[in-house]
Design an enzyme around this catalytic site. Structure first.
Site, PDB file in Angstrom:
ATOM      1  N   GLU A 142       4.765  -3.784  12.556  1.00  0.00           N
ATOM      2  CA  GLU A 142       3.714  -2.775  12.368  1.00  0.00           C
ATOM      3  C   GLU A 142       2.574  -3.492  11.687  1.00  0.00           C
ATOM      4  O   GLU A 142       2.620  -3.787  10.495  1.00  0.00           O
ATOM      5  CB  GLU A 142       4.250  -1.603  11.534  1.00  0.00           C
ATOM      6  CG  GLU A 142       3.414  -0.347  11.672  1.00  0.00           C
ATOM      7  CD  GLU A 142       2.371  -0.243  10.570  1.00  0.00           C
ATOM      8  OE1 GLU A 142       1.189  -0.547  10.879  1.00  0.00           O
ATOM      9  OE2 GLU A 142       2.713   0.134   9.459  1.00  0.00           O
ATOM     10  N   CYS A 161      -3.213   1.255   7.148  1.00  0.00           N
ATOM     11  CA  CYS A 161      -3.471   0.753   8.505  1.00  0.00           C
ATOM     12  C   CYS A 161      -3.872   1.884   9.440  1.00  0.00           C
ATOM     13  O   CYS A 161      -4.477   1.650  10.484  1.00  0.00           O
ATOM     14  CB  CYS A 161      -2.263   0.014   9.036  1.00  0.00           C
ATOM     15  SG  CYS A 161      -0.742   0.977   8.969  1.00  0.00           S
ATOM     16  N   ASN A 174       0.802  -1.233   0.000  1.00  0.00           N
ATOM     17  CA  ASN A 174       0.000   0.000   0.000  1.00  0.00           C
ATOM     18  C   ASN A 174       0.834   1.282   0.000  1.00  0.00           C
ATOM     19  O   ASN A 174       0.391   2.317  -0.502  1.00  0.00           O
ATOM     20  CB  ASN A 174      -1.005   0.004   1.158  1.00  0.00           C
ATOM     21  CG  ASN A 174      -0.372  -0.209   2.513  1.00  0.00           C
ATOM     22  OD1 ASN A 174       0.754  -0.682   2.624  1.00  0.00           O
ATOM     23  ND2 ASN A 174      -1.107   0.122   3.556  1.00  0.00           N
ATOM     24  N   GLU A 189       8.807   3.037  14.615  1.00  0.00           N
ATOM     25  CA  GLU A 189       9.583   3.463  13.452  1.00  0.00           C
ATOM     26  C   GLU A 189       9.511   4.976  13.349  1.00  0.00           C
ATOM     27  O   GLU A 189       8.474   5.575  13.621  1.00  0.00           O
ATOM     28  CB  GLU A 189       9.043   2.815  12.176  1.00  0.00           C
ATOM     29  CG  GLU A 189       9.207   1.304  12.166  1.00  0.00           C
ATOM     30  CD  GLU A 189       8.698   0.649  10.902  1.00  0.00           C
ATOM     31  OE1 GLU A 189       9.391  -0.239  10.372  1.00  0.00           O
ATOM     32  OE2 GLU A 189       7.604   1.016  10.436  1.00  0.00           O
TER      33      GLU A 189
END
Length: 490
Positions: free
Chosen positions: A261, A295, A162, A469
């Site tokens: 993640e 997400c 994505n 991150e």
């Protein structure tokens, strides 16, 4: 040059082979895998389809490069990232077109992602020279403590489709800054952006073997032997929670450092004192960025009962005015979903909600014709037992559910195994801080629909992930702490 000619020129400029030890080479078997344009369903090109042997060759190259790369001066590693940042920005138009062709998002969104992706390299170029340590006197005065931070070692990355470039730079940036050699496997659907990035990093001066790119149609088969190999010391994955759990099991065999993640189920809370104009604007950003295939996308709109009707009508008006089409065309705001499976899952969740009593205010159906398009959709009066209250939609669908008070809103927002991000709109500072503290997520958007920033820590809690991150903590994921006890002779 016609648009189709330019598209072909951009595609032709990308190496389609594996990058192993600084060399571009085909898969050992000679196999290739197709890359499909989601706006047409047609094959754009073929890329190398790696086998287990290819993957292990990439790991061996990273392992061989690790000692010298770790010993490279931090400033030099930072300069590599700085040069790569400049090259990405110089080529933003071609990179944006390439991304749109393989992933589908409109050109404007692709450009925004590329600028965002490049910022990770600029940020970590600056962090490379800020890796610190410590020296202290023991409490009893008899010895000294010395603390070092050293590269964790060979790092393996698996990135999603994505955000084909940003999810790579968000991992590669801190790894390079810390001095960790990398093996990266981009998503099968969108390998081209990562292959283009590999060429850029080579031009920027990254040593051979410090970055190895493995494209494959057999992700599980190729990556498990790499993950469970004793040469691997770090695993970073962005993707679904079920896949992340499997990877954690594999990583446990050698007790790898991991960053995960994973999935999200973000709520978007609109309290009765919210600025409604700002809330609708934030909802459009939180929902429609990347066609909802993120997400961090708002998955559940929880609106106070006194505002729900007006909020729904305004949002439906905005969503209904969006232009759907191939991302390369002028004026298009909503591109296709990634594939037929993704589009069908969206349709299935919408149908479930409608059958349970939700009302379709706008959209609600796939778009007829080629490609994997779905209409921008707003659902009102969505019941609390609808599947889309529990499952990620990953599409342009905004389901609206009402709440009555703050405790009710928080119970709904926190009533999920996920905890990546939540959003809230309120003008009451006491409520704002109170709700931020009570929301069970790694990130909160307070009166904003956008939380992602390379200078801030990104990550979730519960089943949305492990680690962070970006930000000042991002490089810590790639550093081991070594304590040295210094004895004194007197």
């Amino acid at each position: 040059m016609t648009n189709s000619d330019r598209e072909q020129t951009v595609l032709d400029a990308v190496r389609k082979d594996l990058l192993i030890g600084g060399e571009w080479r085909p898969a050992a078997s000679g196999r290739t895998a197709p890359v499909v344009d989601p706006s047409t369903g047609k094959v754009l090109c073929e890329v190398a389809d790696a086998s287990v042997d290819d993957g292990l060759a990439a790991l061996a190259a990273a392992d061989a490069a690790q000692p010298s790369f770790a010993a490279m001066a931090p400033r030099e590693r930072g300069e590599i990232l700085r040069r790569a940042f400049a090259l990405i920005m110089e080529r933003i138009d071609d990179l944006a077109l390439l991304m749109t062709l393989e992933m589908g998002k409109p050109i404007a969104e692709s450009k925004a992602e590329i600028a965002y992706a490049a910022e990770f390299f600029r940020w970590f170029a600056e962090e490379a020279v800020r890796i610190d340590g410590d020296y202290a006197v023991a409490p009893n005065g008899a010895s000294r403590f010395m603390v070092m931070r050293q590269p964790v070692g060979v790092s393996v990355f698996i990135t999603p489709w994505n955000f084909p470039l940003a999810m790579g730079t968000r991992k590669i940036g801190p790894a390079v800054a810390a001095g960790c050699a990398v093996v990266i496997k981009p998503a099968q659907e969108t390998p081209l952006s990562m292959l283009a990035l590999g060429r850029i990093l080579q031009e920027a001066g990254l040593p051979d073997g410090a970055l190895n790119i493995v494209t494959t149609s057999d992700s599980g088969g190729v990556m498990e032997p790499i993950i469970t190999d004793e040469r691997t010391r770090k695993l970073s994955f962005t993707g679904s929670t079920p896949v992340g759990k499997k990877l954690l099991e594999q990583a446990a065999r050698n007790v790898l450092r991991t960053s995960m993640e994973l999935g999200g189920n973000a709520s978007f809370l609109v309290f009765d004192d919210a600025d409604l104009n700002a809330a609708v604007e934030g909802a459009m950003i939180a929902k429609m960025r990347n066609m909802g295939e993120a997400c961090t996308a708002a998955n559940r709109f929880l609106v106070h009962s006194s505002l729900a009707g007006e909020f729904a009508n305004r949002l439906a008006e905005r969503m209904g005015a969006l232009t759907v089409g191939r991302g390369t065309e002028d004026g298009v705001q909503v591109g296709p979903l990634i594939n037929a499976k993704g589009r069908d899952k969206v349709a299935e969740l919408v149908e479930d909600a409608v059958q349970r009593g939700a009302k379709v205010l706008i959209g609600g159906k796939p778009v007829d014709g080629p490609g994997y398009f779905y209409q921008p959709t707003v659902l009102a009066d969505v019941p609390r037992d609808a599947r889309l209250q529990r499952e990620e939609i990953f599409g342009p669908v905004a389901p609206i559910t009402t709440f009555t008070d703050e405790d009710d809103a928080l119970a709904l927002a926190n009533g999920t195994e996920f905890g990546l991000v939540n959003y809230q709109y309120t003008q009451n500072i006491d409520r704002a801080l109170r709700v931020c503290e009570r929301l069970e997520s790694g990130m909160v958007g307070l009166n904003t629909g956008l939380v992602s920033n390379p200078a801030a820590p990104f990550g979730g809690v519960k089943q949305s992930g492990i680690g962070r991150e970006g930000g000042t903590v991002g490089i810590e994921e790639f550093l081991e702490i070594k304590y040295v006890a210094v004895g004194l002779s007197s």
